[in-house]
Design an enzyme around this catalytic site. Structure first.
Site, PDB file in Angstrom:
ATOM      1  N   ASN A   1      28.468   6.455  16.233  1.00  0.00           N
ATOM      2  CA  ASN A   1      28.971   5.699  17.089  1.00  0.00           C
ATOM      3  C   ASN A   1      28.940   6.414  18.434  1.00  0.00           C
ATOM      4  OD1 ASN A   1      30.520   4.203  18.966  1.00  0.00           O
ATOM      5  ND2 ASN A   1      31.487   3.104  17.179  1.00  0.00           N
ATOM      6  N   ALA A   2      27.918   6.197  19.337  1.00  0.00           N
ATOM      7  CA  ALA A   2      28.033   6.962  20.693  1.00  0.00           C
ATOM      8  C   ALA A   2      29.294   6.500  21.575  1.00  0.00           C
ATOM      9  CB  ALA A   2      26.645   6.356  21.614  1.00  0.00           C
ATOM     10  N   HIS A   3      29.751   5.488  21.353  1.00  0.00           N
ATOM     11  CA  HIS A   3      30.961   5.311  22.278  1.00  0.00           C
ATOM     12  C   HIS A   3      32.133   6.059  21.861  1.00  0.00           C
ATOM     13  CE1 HIS A   3      33.540   2.542  24.749  1.00  0.00           C
ATOM     14  NE2 HIS A   3      34.448   2.649  23.468  1.00  0.00           N
ATOM     15  N   LYS A   4      32.501   6.099  20.427  1.00  0.00           N
ATOM     16  CA  LYS A   4      33.535   6.883  19.991  1.00  0.00           C
ATOM     17  C   LYS A   4      33.184   8.504  20.259  1.00  0.00           C
ATOM     18  CE  LYS A   4      34.731   4.553  15.454  1.00  0.00           C
ATOM     19  NZ  LYS A   4      34.540   4.752  14.000  1.00  0.00           N
TER      20      LYS A   4
ATOM     21  N   ASP B   1      38.168   7.107   9.625  1.00  0.00           N
ATOM     22  CA  ASP B   1      37.993   6.008   8.645  1.00  0.00           C
ATOM     23  C   ASP B   1      38.974   5.001   8.915  1.00  0.00           C
ATOM     24  OD1 ASP B   1      35.866   5.274   6.595  1.00  0.00           O
ATOM     25  OD2 ASP B   1      37.752   4.345   5.637  1.00  0.00           O
TER      26      ASP B   1
ATOM     27  N   PHE C   1      36.669  -6.307  18.315  1.00  0.00           N
ATOM     28  CA  PHE C   1      35.774  -6.634  17.093  1.00  0.00           C
ATOM     29  C   PHE C   1      36.369  -6.724  15.802  1.00  0.00           C
ATOM     30  CE2 PHE C   1      35.915  -2.400  14.755  1.00  0.00           C
ATOM     31  CZ  PHE C   1      36.697  -1.793  15.550  1.00  0.00           C
ATOM     32  N   GLY C   2      35.824  -6.837  14.814  1.00  0.00           N
ATOM     33  CA  GLY C   2      36.595  -6.824  13.558  1.00  0.00           C
ATOM     34  C   GLY C   2      37.582  -7.855  13.403  1.00  0.00           C
TER      35      GLY C   2
ATOM     36  N   ASP D   1      40.153  -8.076  15.329  1.00  0.00           N
ATOM     37  CA  ASP D   1      41.252  -8.041  16.402  1.00  0.00           C
ATOM     38  C   ASP D   1      41.660  -9.418  16.857  1.00  0.00           C
ATOM     39  OD1 ASP D   1      40.809  -5.460  16.789  1.00  0.00           O
ATOM     40  OD2 ASP D   1      39.603  -5.486  18.528  1.00  0.00           O
TER      41      ASP D   1
ATOM     42  N   HIS E   1      45.953   2.134  16.518  1.00  0.00           N
ATOM     43  CA  HIS E   1      45.770   3.151  15.294  1.00  0.00           C
ATOM     44  C   HIS E   1      44.803   4.276  15.452  1.00  0.00           C
ATOM     45  CE1 HIS E   1      42.846  -0.039  15.255  1.00  0.00           C
ATOM     46  NE2 HIS E   1      42.061   0.327  13.985  1.00  0.00           N
TER      47      HIS E   1
HETATM   48  P1  IMP Z   1      35.545   2.088  10.547  1.00  0.00           P
HETATM   49  O1  IMP Z   1      36.166   2.894   9.722  1.00  0.00           O
HETATM   50  O2  IMP Z   1      36.418   2.484  11.911  1.00  0.00           O
HETATM   51  O3  IMP Z   1      34.278   1.668  10.703  1.00  0.00           O
HETATM   52  O4  IMP Z   1      36.508   0.538  10.436  1.00  0.00           O
HETATM   53  C1  IMP Z   1      36.203   0.033   9.180  1.00  0.00           C
HETATM   54  C2  IMP Z   1      36.577  -1.653   9.240  1.00  0.00           C
HETATM   55  O5  IMP Z   1      37.875  -1.716   9.498  1.00  0.00           O
HETATM   56  C3  IMP Z   1      35.720  -2.480  10.470  1.00  0.00           C
HETATM   57  O6  IMP Z   1      34.410  -2.626  10.155  1.00  0.00           O
HETATM   58  C4  IMP Z   1      36.730  -3.453  10.890  1.00  0.00           C
HETATM   59  O7  IMP Z   1      36.367  -4.668   9.894  1.00  0.00           O
HETATM   60  C5  IMP Z   1      38.079  -3.028  10.189  1.00  0.00           C
HETATM   61  N1  IMP Z   1      38.963  -2.345  11.814  1.00  0.00           N
HETATM   62  C6  IMP Z   1      38.950  -1.046  12.071  1.00  0.00           C
HETATM   63  N2  IMP Z   1      39.560  -0.791  13.395  1.00  0.00           N
HETATM   64  C7  IMP Z   1      39.612  -1.931  13.636  1.00  0.00           C
HETATM   65  C8  IMP Z   1      40.026  -2.369  14.843  1.00  0.00           C
HETATM   66  O8  IMP Z   1      40.400  -1.748  15.985  1.00  0.00           O
HETATM   67  N3  IMP Z   1      40.041  -3.778  15.134  1.00  0.00           N
HETATM   68  C9  IMP Z   1      39.629  -4.685  14.318  1.00  0.00           C
HETATM   69  N4  IMP Z   1      39.204  -4.248  12.974  1.00  0.00           N
HETATM   70  C10 IMP Z   1      39.097  -2.848  12.764  1.00  0.00           C
END
Ligand code: IMP
Length: 191
Positions: free
Chosen positions: A9-12, A68, A147-148, A150, A175
């Site tokens: 993830n280039a943004h991260k 993660d 995203f996700g 949110d 987080h």
């Molecule tokens: P990752 O480990 O950062 O890829 O997060 C795994 C999954 O957790 C994502 O695909 C989202 O479904 C959920 N998630 C993690 N962080 C966020 C956030 O900041 N907002 C909303 N969903 C999140």
């Protein structure tokens, strides 16, 4: 010190580069020659972040950190947790939200938290850093940013969902930022 951030993830990567300054030569997975998918087969968020960082150290001999994250809902015994990305069976944010809301229908306890765990593996020794933001799951999604999950998560002490906040507002309390702040402090002490 050369250090790999186990992400594509280039943004991260850009964000963490800005926080770490010039003492660290931050490398992507591609830059260290790692083009395969990293394993994420444990059943916890902690386990998956450790598995990724340790894989890079063991296979490429490069110091590394991996993150993660997931959403843990109290009334669902911590689900979706490590399964957050694919909770509906596919990597689809709208469907994942739909499943969560269905499972929480008629549930009064709406408490939830987002959790990030970062594992840093230095010369084979692992350290972990956790960031948590507590909040509640609302009944109807609100907001278009982010995203996700949110649009259904309102952090404690706020009225807006994460999806109604700007990235700057979310980043102050998220987080992920909290876990990264701990990692940055640790690395600054060890550089
Ligand atoms: P990752 O480990 O950062 O890829 O997060 C795994 C999954 O957790 C994502 O695909 C989202 O479904 C959920 N998630 C993690 N962080 C966020 C956030 O900041 N907002 C909303 N969903 C999140």
């Amino acid at each position: 010190m050369q250090l790999c951030f186990a992400t594509n993830n280039a943004h991260k990567l850009k964000e963490i580069k800005a926080l770490l300054g010039t003492n660290f030569e931050l490398k992507t997975l591609q830059e260290i020659g790692c083009n395969e998918e990293l394993p994420e087969t444990t059943d916890t968020i902690e386990g998956n972040s450790a598995q990724k960082a340790e894989y890079v150290w063991e296979h490429y001999g490069v110091n590394c950190f991996a993150d993660d994250s997931g959403l843990e809902i109290e009334a669902l015994n911590g689900a979706p947790g490590v399964h957050s990305a694919y909770y509906s069976g596919e990597r689809n944010h709208a469907r994942n939200i739909e499943r969560v809301l269905k499972e929480l229908a008629n549930e009064d306890n709406r408490k939830a938290r987002f959790k990030t765990v970062i594992t840093l593996t230095l010369s084979g020794k692992s350290y972990s850093f956790e960031g948590i933001v507590e909040g509640v799951i609302i009944e109807t999604p609100r907001g278009t940013d982010g995203f996700g999950y949110d649009p259904i998560f309102v952090p404690e002490g706020y009225d807006q969902t994460f999806a109604e906040m700007t990235l700057e507002q979310k980043s102050k309390i998220s987080h992920r930022s909290r876990a990264f702040a701990k990692l940055v402090l640790f690395l600054k002490d060890h550089s």
